[in-house]
Design a protein around this motif. Sequence first.
Motif, PDB file in Angstrom:
ATOM      1  N   GLU A 266       0.826  -1.202   0.000  1.00 41.24           N
ATOM      2  CA  GLU A 266       0.000   0.000   0.000  1.00 41.24           C
ATOM      3  C   GLU A 266       0.868   1.263   0.000  1.00 41.24           C
ATOM      4  N   PRO A 267       0.438   2.308  -0.703  1.00 42.26           N
ATOM      5  CA  PRO A 267       1.144   3.595  -0.597  1.00 42.26           C
ATOM      6  C   PRO A 267       1.166   4.050   0.856  1.00 42.26           C
ATOM      7  N   LEU A 268       2.273   4.651   1.258  1.00 47.22           N
ATOM      8  CA  LEU A 268       2.458   4.980   2.658  1.00 47.22           C
ATOM      9  C   LEU A 268       3.077   6.363   2.785  1.00 47.22           C
ATOM     10  N   VAL A 269       2.404   7.260   3.494  1.00 48.41           N
ATOM     11  CA  VAL A 269       2.923   8.594   3.754  1.00 48.41           C
ATOM     12  C   VAL A 269       3.411   8.648   5.200  1.00 48.41           C
ATOM     13  N   MET A 270       4.692   8.968   5.396  1.00 42.22           N
ATOM     14  CA  MET A 270       5.257   9.118   6.734  1.00 42.22           C
ATOM     15  C   MET A 270       5.744  10.549   6.919  1.00 42.22           C
ATOM     16  N   TRP A 271       5.315  11.154   8.027  1.00 40.96           N
ATOM     17  CA  TRP A 271       5.842  12.470   8.401  1.00 40.96           C
ATOM     18  C   TRP A 271       5.787  12.583   9.910  1.00 40.96           C
ATOM     19  N   TRP A 272       6.902  12.988  10.523  1.00 44.12           N
ATOM     20  CA  TRP A 272       7.032  13.102  11.964  1.00 44.12           C
ATOM     21  C   TRP A 272       6.646  11.770  12.606  1.00 44.12           C
ATOM     22  N   ASN A 273       5.606  11.735  13.446  1.00 47.58           N
ATOM     23  CA  ASN A 273       5.187  10.497  14.105  1.00 47.58           C
ATOM     24  C   ASN A 273       3.885   9.941  13.540  1.00 47.58           C
ATOM     25  N   LEU A 274       3.569  10.369  12.338  1.00 46.38           N
ATOM     26  CA  LEU A 274       2.280  10.038  11.736  1.00 46.38           C
ATOM     27  C   LEU A 274       2.481   9.212  10.476  1.00 46.38           C
ATOM     28  N   VAL A 275       1.714   8.137  10.353  1.00 49.19           N
ATOM     29  CA  VAL A 275       1.761   7.277   9.173  1.00 49.19           C
ATOM     30  C   VAL A 275       0.368   7.233   8.565  1.00 49.19           C
ATOM     31  N   GLY A 276       0.250   7.752   7.354  1.00 48.73           N
ATOM     32  CA  GLY A 276      -1.049   7.796   6.691  1.00 48.73           C
ATOM     33  C   GLY A 276      -0.952   7.384   5.241  1.00 48.73           C
ATOM     34  N   ARG A 277      -1.840   7.941   4.426  1.00 47.53           N
ATOM     35  CA  ARG A 277      -1.872   7.599   3.004  1.00 47.53           C
ATOM     36  C   ARG A 277      -1.814   8.831   2.108  1.00 47.53           C
ATOM     37  N   THR A 278      -2.223   9.995   2.631  1.00 49.16           N
ATOM     38  CA  THR A 278      -2.239  11.203   1.813  1.00 49.16           C
ATOM     39  C   THR A 278      -1.693  12.388   2.600  1.00 49.16           C
ATOM     40  N   HIS A 279      -1.287  13.395   1.871  1.00 46.28           N
ATOM     41  CA  HIS A 279      -0.838  14.654   2.479  1.00 46.28           C
ATOM     42  C   HIS A 279      -1.942  15.249   3.348  1.00 46.28           C
ATOM     43  N   GLU A 280      -3.171  15.239   2.831  1.00 41.98           N
ATOM     44  CA  GLU A 280      -4.290  15.850   3.540  1.00 41.98           C
ATOM     45  C   GLU A 280      -4.561  15.128   4.875  1.00 41.98           C
ATOM     46  N   GLU A 281      -4.387  13.840   4.881  1.00 35.70           N
ATOM     47  CA  GLU A 281      -4.602  13.073   6.108  1.00 35.70           C
ATOM     48  C   GLU A 281      -3.576  13.455   7.178  1.00 35.70           C
ATOM     49  N   ILE A 282      -2.326  13.634   6.765  1.00 35.04           N
ATOM     50  CA  ILE A 282      -1.279  14.036   7.707  1.00 35.04           C
ATOM     51  C   ILE A 282      -1.566  15.437   8.241  1.00 35.04           C
ATOM     52  N   VAL A 283      -1.972  16.344   7.365  1.00 34.92           N
ATOM     53  CA  VAL A 283      -2.302  17.710   7.792  1.00 34.92           C
ATOM     54  C   VAL A 283      -3.418  17.688   8.833  1.00 34.92           C
ATOM     55  N   ALA A 284      -4.456  16.879   8.600  1.00 36.57           N
ATOM     56  CA  ALA A 284      -5.587  16.811   9.527  1.00 36.57           C
ATOM     57  C   ALA A 284      -5.166  16.230  10.872  1.00 36.57           C
TER      58      ALA A 284
END
Length: 337
Positions: A266-284
């Motif tokens: 699956e596509p995986l977005v990692m930033w700081w301590n957050l693992v999601g799927r999209t930029h918008e999800e991390i922002v939220a």
Amino acid sequence: MSNLEQAPVERAVCDGPAPDDTPRAEVLDPREVPLGGPRAMPVLRSLPNRDRRMVGAWCFADTYGPTDITERAGMRVPPHPHIGLQTVSWLVEGQVRHHDSLGNAQVVRPGELNLMTAGRGIAHSEESPPDATPILHGVQLWVALPESDRNGAPAFAHHADLPRLSAPGGTTTVLMGRVGDAVSPARAYTPLMGAEVALTGAEGVRLPLDTAYEHAVLALDAPLAVRGHRITAGTMLYLGRGGRELEITAESPAHALVIGGEPFEEPLVMWWNLVGRTHEEIVAARADWEADRVAADPASRFGVVHGYDGAPLPAPALPNAHLRARPRYRPHPGRPG
């Protein structure tokens, strides 16, 4: 554990598995990252790596110590959020006290596993207890949760009695998944394995491997010899897929961590301590954390962590650029795939 960087560089989207199934060895050199403030304890981060960002669903690995904490605070990680992952805490020496927003309080010791499942959102803190022994040495890992489970309820489990395999060259403790006939009671959400190998230095240790998995070996202290490579503390050796057996040797007593799993598709977005799927999800998720840490409402998404003497950790600023997709590995000339 948190990624305490105020300008996190891992702004990666891992876009499915590498198409390469050929067994091969690939050295992943770590980078040093300070864990905390001015008197920070340094850690060596081998995942995500510039050249390879995941091994199965394993997406983060920090090695720390052995460090004498007699004259320093040791580990002190304020309350911080996680989504979409499991944190795997493992110690070679010392003690770390965990508190989370579900109300769990647990000291983890060598040979025991703290496993926290973030799901849709959880917050926790980690610190050396006041009566901790002088030396702190361990590893912190994250496991990405699949789409079917990543928005589920958060949970925490402590496993003090894990299966062990003994051999003349050392002892293997199974943290997650299976090694031969030894199966960990810890819950995993994708096919994976994780095991610590404590070598005596007298001779090597052989482990059976699942040929459907990709695997890697992480050196935790003394140098290791694996498939013709010598790796030192904090360095990871990626082994590819298809291998049936692994031999690890060391000239002196040493500890290795072996991780593996089916490539995470699956596509995986990692930033700081957050693992999601999209930029918008991390922002939220970041916005929710910033609101929750100020409001201190137990009914909020991330809740409240009790038992830590200090304020929650503010989230760093988001990058100016939109998070973009990058592959699970960095292509190099001559690499298959």
